[in-house]
Design an enzyme around this catalytic site. Structure first.
Site, PDB file in Angstrom:
ATOM      1  N   HIS A 281       5.978   2.550  -2.765  1.00 20.58           N
ATOM      2  CA  HIS A 281       5.470   3.183  -1.548  1.00 20.58           C
ATOM      3  C   HIS A 281       5.195   2.119  -0.489  1.00 20.58           C
ATOM      4  CE1 HIS A 281       1.329   1.898  -2.192  1.00 20.58           C
ATOM      5  NE2 HIS A 281       1.336   2.407  -3.410  1.00 20.58           N
TER       6      HIS A 281
ATOM      7  N   ASP B  60      -5.983   6.447   0.420  1.00 23.50           N
ATOM      8  CA  ASP B  60      -7.079   6.697  -0.508  1.00 23.50           C
ATOM      9  C   ASP B  60      -6.862   8.025  -1.220  1.00 23.50           C
ATOM     10  OD1 ASP B  60      -8.338   4.365   0.238  1.00 23.50           O
ATOM     11  OD2 ASP B  60      -9.614   5.341   1.738  1.00 23.50           O
TER      12      ASP B  60
ATOM     13  N   TYR C 161      -3.146   8.873  12.536  1.00 18.83           N
ATOM     14  CA  TYR C 161      -4.018   9.616  11.623  1.00 18.83           C
ATOM     15  C   TYR C 161      -4.785  10.697  12.373  1.00 18.83           C
ATOM     16  CZ  TYR C 161      -3.481   5.521   8.548  1.00 18.83           C
ATOM     17  OH  TYR C 161      -2.990   4.499   7.770  1.00 18.83           O
TER      18      TYR C 161
ATOM     19  N   TYR D  92      -8.359  -0.051   9.250  1.00 17.43           N
ATOM     20  CA  TYR D  92      -9.118   0.768   8.304  1.00 17.43           C
ATOM     21  C   TYR D  92      -9.826   1.876   9.081  1.00 17.43           C
ATOM     22  CZ  TYR D  92      -8.218  -2.606   4.626  1.00 17.43           C
ATOM     23  OH  TYR D  92      -7.596  -3.412   3.699  1.00 17.43           O
TER      24      TYR D  92
ATOM     25  N   LEU E 189      -9.260  12.947   5.917  1.00 19.10           N
ATOM     26  CA  LEU E 189      -8.313  12.017   6.548  1.00 19.10           C
ATOM     27  C   LEU E 189      -6.892  12.429   6.208  1.00 19.10           C
ATOM     28  CD1 LEU E 189      -7.756   9.379   8.131  1.00 19.10           C
ATOM     29  CD2 LEU E 189      -7.914   8.157   5.954  1.00 19.10           C
TER      30      LEU E 189
END
EC number: 5.4.99.25
Length: 313
Positions: free
Chosen positions: A44, A49, A77, A180, A201
């Site tokens: 990947h 997470d 995101y 992050y 998320l």
């Protein structure tokens, strides 16, 4: 004399844009996809997470050579932040360590968001996979150890507030590699004076790959069960390896120059950009053969090459 270990599986090449489900690690879904394709090689391009969902590009076969170009790509995101609570991990998995009232106004929210747009310095969370002396930081954090972390320069290209209702703040973030999102939310909570953590998320985009091309695990499993021929249906879901390099300028080589490149030999090529990476194609049909680098003198050297032209298909 020991015999060389051989990897089982078939040679399947391409990129799957997996819609990662919640509560699975990136490695767990990688192994599942590898098994469904019966692929010899798979990897990947940047972990999500377990609580996160969304785009996880899976590279199969020769595409694994090009995974670093996606790992280093910009990403987009959508995140929901829970306001008024701060957790030890900056997400919903951690224990709440602080509760505060929400007192900021809409103009104060806009002012706070502006602090996170553009080039900024970010100190990674202790609950990250960054390594210190060979161990990920989260292992130290779980033992109650806090280490000094060097601030890293990142870029937030776009940061928009989609919704703010009570304790929930929904944001869309377009950012550079190494960002992050949990840290942005945690830091934003401190600027707002109330604390915040990531409650949801989802990754929407990696490089130029958009969310409408994603495939779920359920879809892969369904196609596998319906088709008896190994890979006949799910292989059609794979994107060509060249898609990892479509953002790069193309240099089309005639067969002689392409042969030199395939043997690792630089070639001179004029009227092209210099000091940059390029997408290399061959002949009139413009078959993708790999990625090269052009130096200041117009010499093209190979950086990543396919094993053979058919691997690009």
């Amino acid at each position: 004399m020991k015999s060389k270990r051989r990897h089982s599986g078939r040679d399947v090449n391409g990129i799957l844009l997996l819609d990662k489900p919640k509560n699975f690690s990136s490695n767990q879904v990688l192994q599942k996809v590898k098994s469904l394709f019966a692929a010899r090689r798979a990897g990947h391009t940047g972990a999500l997470d377990p609580l996160a969902t969304g785009m996880l590009p899976i590279c199969l076969g020769e595409a694994t050579k090009f995974s670093p170009f996606l790992l280093n790509a910009d990403k987009r995101y959508r995140v929901t932040a829970y306001l008024g609570h701060k957790t030890e991990t900056s997400d919903a998995e951690g224990s709440v360590i602080n509760k505060r009232e929400i007192t900021f106004t809409q103009p104060q929210l806009e002012e706070a968001l502006e602090k996170f747009r553009g080039p900024i310095l970010q100190i990674p969370s202790m609950y990250s996979a960054l390594k210190h002396q060979g161990r990920p930081l989260y292992e130290y954090a779980r033992q109650g150890v806090t280490l000094d972390r060097e601030a890293r320069r990142i870029t937030v290209f776009d940061l928009q507030c989609l919704r703010w209702e009570g304790h929930e703040l929904e944001l869309e973030i377009h950012c550079s590699k190494g960002t992050y999102i949990r840290t942005i939310v945690d830091d934003l909570g401190e600027v707002l004076g109330c604390g915040a953590y990531v409650s949801d998320l989802r990754r929407l985009q990696v490089a130029d790959y958009t969310h409408d091309s994603m495939v779920t695990l359920e879809k892969l499993e369904e196609l596998t069960l319906k088709n008896n021929t190994l890979g006949s249906a799910i292989d059609l879901l794979l994107l060509p390896i060249e898609s990892t390099a479509l953002h790069l300028p193309e240099v089309n080589l005639e067969s002689g120059a392409a042969a030199c490149i395939k043997q690792g030999q630089p070639v001179s090529f004029f009227d092209n950009p210099t000091d940059t990476m390029v997408r290399l194609t061959e002949g009139g049909e413009r078959h993708f053969i790999g990625i090269g680098i052009i130096d200041a003198h117009g010499r093209i050297a190979p950086k990543r090459l396919l094993r053979n032209v058919s691997d690009a298909l």
